[in-house]
Design an enzyme around this catalytic site. Sequence first.
Site, PDB file in Angstrom:
ATOM      1  N   ALA A   1      -2.958 -11.041   1.451  1.00  0.00           N
ATOM      2  CA  ALA A   1      -1.534 -11.375   1.293  1.00  0.00           C
ATOM      3  C   ALA A   1      -0.832 -11.427   2.652  1.00  0.00           C
ATOM      4  O   ALA A   1      -0.084 -12.374   2.940  1.00  0.00           O
ATOM      5  CB  ALA A   1      -0.857 -10.356   0.382  1.00  0.00           C
TER       6      ALA A   1
ATOM      7  N   ALA B   1     -13.718  -6.615  -0.931  1.00  0.00           N
ATOM      8  CA  ALA B   1     -13.811  -7.194  -2.283  1.00  0.00           C
ATOM      9  C   ALA B   1     -15.165  -7.872  -2.459  1.00  0.00           C
ATOM     10  O   ALA B   1     -15.605  -8.634  -1.601  1.00  0.00           O
ATOM     11  CB  ALA B   1     -12.680  -8.186  -2.502  1.00  0.00           C
TER      12      ALA B   1
ATOM     13  N   ASP C   1       0.630   3.964   1.855  1.00  0.00           N
ATOM     14  CA  ASP C   1       1.734   4.032   2.829  1.00  0.00           C
ATOM     15  C   ASP C   1       2.872   3.072   2.476  1.00  0.00           C
ATOM     16  O   ASP C   1       4.054   3.427   2.598  1.00  0.00           O
ATOM     17  CB  ASP C   1       1.224   3.712   4.240  1.00  0.00           C
ATOM     18  CG  ASP C   1       0.058   4.598   4.633  1.00  0.00           C
ATOM     19  OD1 ASP C   1       0.227   5.821   4.607  1.00  0.00           O
ATOM     20  OD2 ASP C   1      -1.012   4.063   4.932  1.00  0.00           O
TER      21      ASP C   1
ATOM     22  N   HIS D   1     -12.295   1.482 -11.732  1.00  0.00           N
ATOM     23  CA  HIS D   1     -13.436   0.560 -11.829  1.00  0.00           C
ATOM     24  C   HIS D   1     -14.591   1.301 -12.486  1.00  0.00           C
ATOM     25  O   HIS D   1     -14.908   2.428 -12.092  1.00  0.00           O
ATOM     26  CB  HIS D   1     -13.837   0.069 -10.434  1.00  0.00           C
ATOM     27  CG  HIS D   1     -14.719  -1.140 -10.474  1.00  0.00           C
ATOM     28  ND1 HIS D   1     -16.032  -1.076 -10.878  1.00  0.00           N
ATOM     29  CD2 HIS D   1     -14.468  -2.438 -10.200  1.00  0.00           C
ATOM     30  CE1 HIS D   1     -16.558  -2.295 -10.838  1.00  0.00           C
ATOM     31  NE2 HIS D   1     -15.622  -3.142 -10.426  1.00  0.00           N
TER      32      HIS D   1
ATOM     33  N   HIS E   1      -9.546   2.314  -8.379  1.00  0.00           N
ATOM     34  CA  HIS E   1      -9.892   1.034  -7.760  1.00  0.00           C
ATOM     35  C   HIS E   1      -8.672   0.230  -7.324  1.00  0.00           C
ATOM     36  O   HIS E   1      -8.643  -0.310  -6.221  1.00  0.00           O
ATOM     37  CB  HIS E   1     -10.715   0.239  -8.770  1.00  0.00           C
ATOM     38  CG  HIS E   1     -11.201  -1.089  -8.291  1.00  0.00           C
ATOM     39  ND1 HIS E   1     -11.974  -1.227  -7.162  1.00  0.00           N
ATOM     40  CD2 HIS E   1     -11.024  -2.348  -8.777  1.00  0.00           C
ATOM     41  CE1 HIS E   1     -12.263  -2.507  -6.990  1.00  0.00           C
ATOM     42  NE2 HIS E   1     -11.681  -3.206  -7.946  1.00  0.00           N
TER      43      HIS E   1
ATOM     44  N   GLU F   1      -1.452  -6.116  -3.191  1.00  0.00           N
ATOM     45  CA  GLU F   1      -1.596  -4.929  -4.046  1.00  0.00           C
ATOM     46  C   GLU F   1      -0.384  -4.010  -4.008  1.00  0.00           C
ATOM     47  O   GLU F   1      -0.073  -3.340  -4.998  1.00  0.00           O
ATOM     48  CB  GLU F   1      -2.865  -4.158  -3.652  1.00  0.00           C
ATOM     49  CG  GLU F   1      -3.181  -3.017  -4.617  1.00  0.00           C
ATOM     50  CD  GLU F   1      -4.545  -2.388  -4.403  1.00  0.00           C
ATOM     51  OE1 GLU F   1      -5.374  -2.952  -3.655  1.00  0.00           O
ATOM     52  OE2 GLU F   1      -4.783  -1.327  -5.005  1.00  0.00           O
TER      53      GLU F   1
ATOM     54  N   SER G   1      -6.577 -10.353  -8.392  1.00  0.00           N
ATOM     55  CA  SER G   1      -5.748  -9.801  -7.303  1.00  0.00           C
ATOM     56  C   SER G   1      -5.868 -10.593  -6.005  1.00  0.00           C
ATOM     57  O   SER G   1      -4.868 -10.781  -5.305  1.00  0.00           O
ATOM     58  CB  SER G   1      -6.109  -8.344  -7.062  1.00  0.00           C
ATOM     59  OG  SER G   1      -7.500  -8.209  -7.019  1.00  0.00           O
ATOM     60  N   LEU G   2      -7.061 -11.072  -5.664  1.00  0.00           N
ATOM     61  CA  LEU G   2      -7.152 -11.899  -4.449  1.00  0.00           C
ATOM     62  C   LEU G   2      -6.315 -13.159  -4.655  1.00  0.00           C
ATOM     63  O   LEU G   2      -5.641 -13.639  -3.747  1.00  0.00           O
ATOM     64  CB  LEU G   2      -8.602 -12.256  -4.140  1.00  0.00           C
ATOM     65  CG  LEU G   2      -9.496 -11.135  -3.592  1.00  0.00           C
ATOM     66  CD1 LEU G   2     -10.913 -11.653  -3.326  1.00  0.00           C
ATOM     67  CD2 LEU G   2      -8.944 -10.523  -2.314  1.00  0.00           C
TER      68      LEU G   2
HETATM   69  C1  SIN Z   1     -15.592  -6.249  -8.596  1.00  0.00           C
HETATM   70  O1  SIN Z   1     -16.239  -6.979  -7.865  1.00  0.00           O
HETATM   71  O2  SIN Z   1     -16.081  -5.674  -9.564  1.00  0.00           O
HETATM   72  C2  SIN Z   1     -14.142  -6.010  -8.294  1.00  0.00           C
HETATM   73  C3  SIN Z   1     -13.365  -7.231  -8.510  1.00  0.00           C
HETATM   74  C4  SIN Z   1     -11.928  -6.881  -8.692  1.00  0.00           C
HETATM   75  O3  SIN Z   1     -11.575  -5.728  -8.698  1.00  0.00           O
HETATM   76  O4  SIN Z   1     -11.134  -7.800  -8.870  1.00  0.00           O
END
Ligand code: SIN
Length: 533
Positions: free
Chosen positions: A34, A64, A226, A247, A354, A378, A394-395
Amino acid sequence: MTDSPDFRRYLVDIDSVSTHQVSTDYLVLGAGIAGLRAAIEAAQNAMVCVVTKGAVEDSNTWNAQGGIASVLDKGDSFESHIADTLRTGCGLCDDKVVDLVVRQGPQLIRQLIDWGCAFDLTDGLIATTLEGGHSHPRIAHAHGDETGKIIAQTLIAKAREQRKVKIIENFFTIDLLTENNKCLGVIGWHREKGLRIIWASNVILATGGAGQLYRETTNPSCATADGLAIAYRAGAVLQDLEFVQFHPTTLYIAGASRALITETLRGEGAVLRDIKGRAFMKDYNPAAELAPRDIVSRAILQQMLKTKSTHVYLDIRHFDKQHFAKRFPVINELCESFDIDVSKDLIPVRPSAHYMVGGVKTDGLAKTGLENLYAAGEVSSTGLHGANRLGSNSLLEGLVFGKIAGHAEVRPKNLARQPVIKYEIPHSHRSPLDISDVRNSLRAVMWRNVGINRKAADLRQAIDQVRFWQRYVMDKQFDNPQGWELQNMLTVCLLIARSALSRKESRGVHFRSDHPDTDDVHFKKHTEIKRED
Ligand code: SIN
């Protein structure tokens, strides 16, 4: 929800740094997807300074594995990706934001490819795979499970090409400087140069996640919340902090630091087995290994309890060994480093913290409630994820909202000026602190009491404990990141525990064993926290 603070407004004495000041049009805090995407956008017509507390590679983005979700396949559709995101978000997504992010995805991914990002291909087309909660394979990946690293390298190179972008590493942002609800810049500390003020017309908060608040986490050591803490101290609204995503599969080897084992392994056929060797996921959900990750995490925890064990296993013994090494090079190397032969051995795993689903509340233009302050990635709560984040969304969100934040209008520079408010910093008379001891104990309490399964008594106990530590940590004036990080962690842990206590229902990633049902009548709404002056 409002809070009565038991700590001062800035964590350092502002007056002592009046001589070391610079100014810029845009100040971007953080160098994940981001922050870098915002910087590249903003540099089209303004001077940009990106600061990051460690090296530019230290980000959740870099780590990631799975990939980035988007509609890239002929058989897929925007409607399907939107429906999956909304279903997973359990009633709390913002429909307009979901629509915006999903529809922007393909073009921004193509732009990344134009900038040199080499996604994996099948027959000349972007290869896509599956993760839990997606009804179509739509996870693009790069160099197997090094997706984040390849995207980050592309963005770092692109940002470095921009004449108007300056990247400063090892700069710890201590606090946002504000006046009359307007963000003016930051006060921070550079590892070699010491305390500095950076004034800016626009500040973009892209500081990433908060996984280090928990003893068990997939996140790198920089993820200490932070950005959430500085935004809170500055008066921004924080939203839905109770929604912390766990996760399901983190490598569990006692004594070794935890490492993510990507969900795409399950997307490609990996099976979860308990310590007796039994595949148990069907007992919990018909989608088995591909149920949304909150369901899988809770199922694993329950199975660990039933079998009185510290972990379960991921079974990929049926995978082609050579294909696996090429498709998942990071995990292959990780397993080899622990002498796990994946063609014969099971991989010990358990869930861990996660992703922070909640964050600094923003609108569709990435604006926070403070003038000139934007948030993306995030650290933000845009409304995309609702109460649960669909894997690899999220990416995508970082890319879309980074670009949006970088588009903000540039107003005349806030040239060097003193904040009008002066702060008295009480000197602590208490005994010296063992920072790492408090930090480790805090992370253990968060894992035990504010983790995957929550209940009122545990949450109250965590709140009391955090308040106790706050009494003798928040009144200290530190001169190093470890101390400021601990103060930030204590601040955000308290807010998470209080948010979790206030949501007396179970929804998405927030599970209350004392309120196991979803209560749409009282809780189909966001939890907001703002500092009360
Ligand atoms: C993963 O590779 O399992 C994580 C992917 C994610 O958290 O979006």
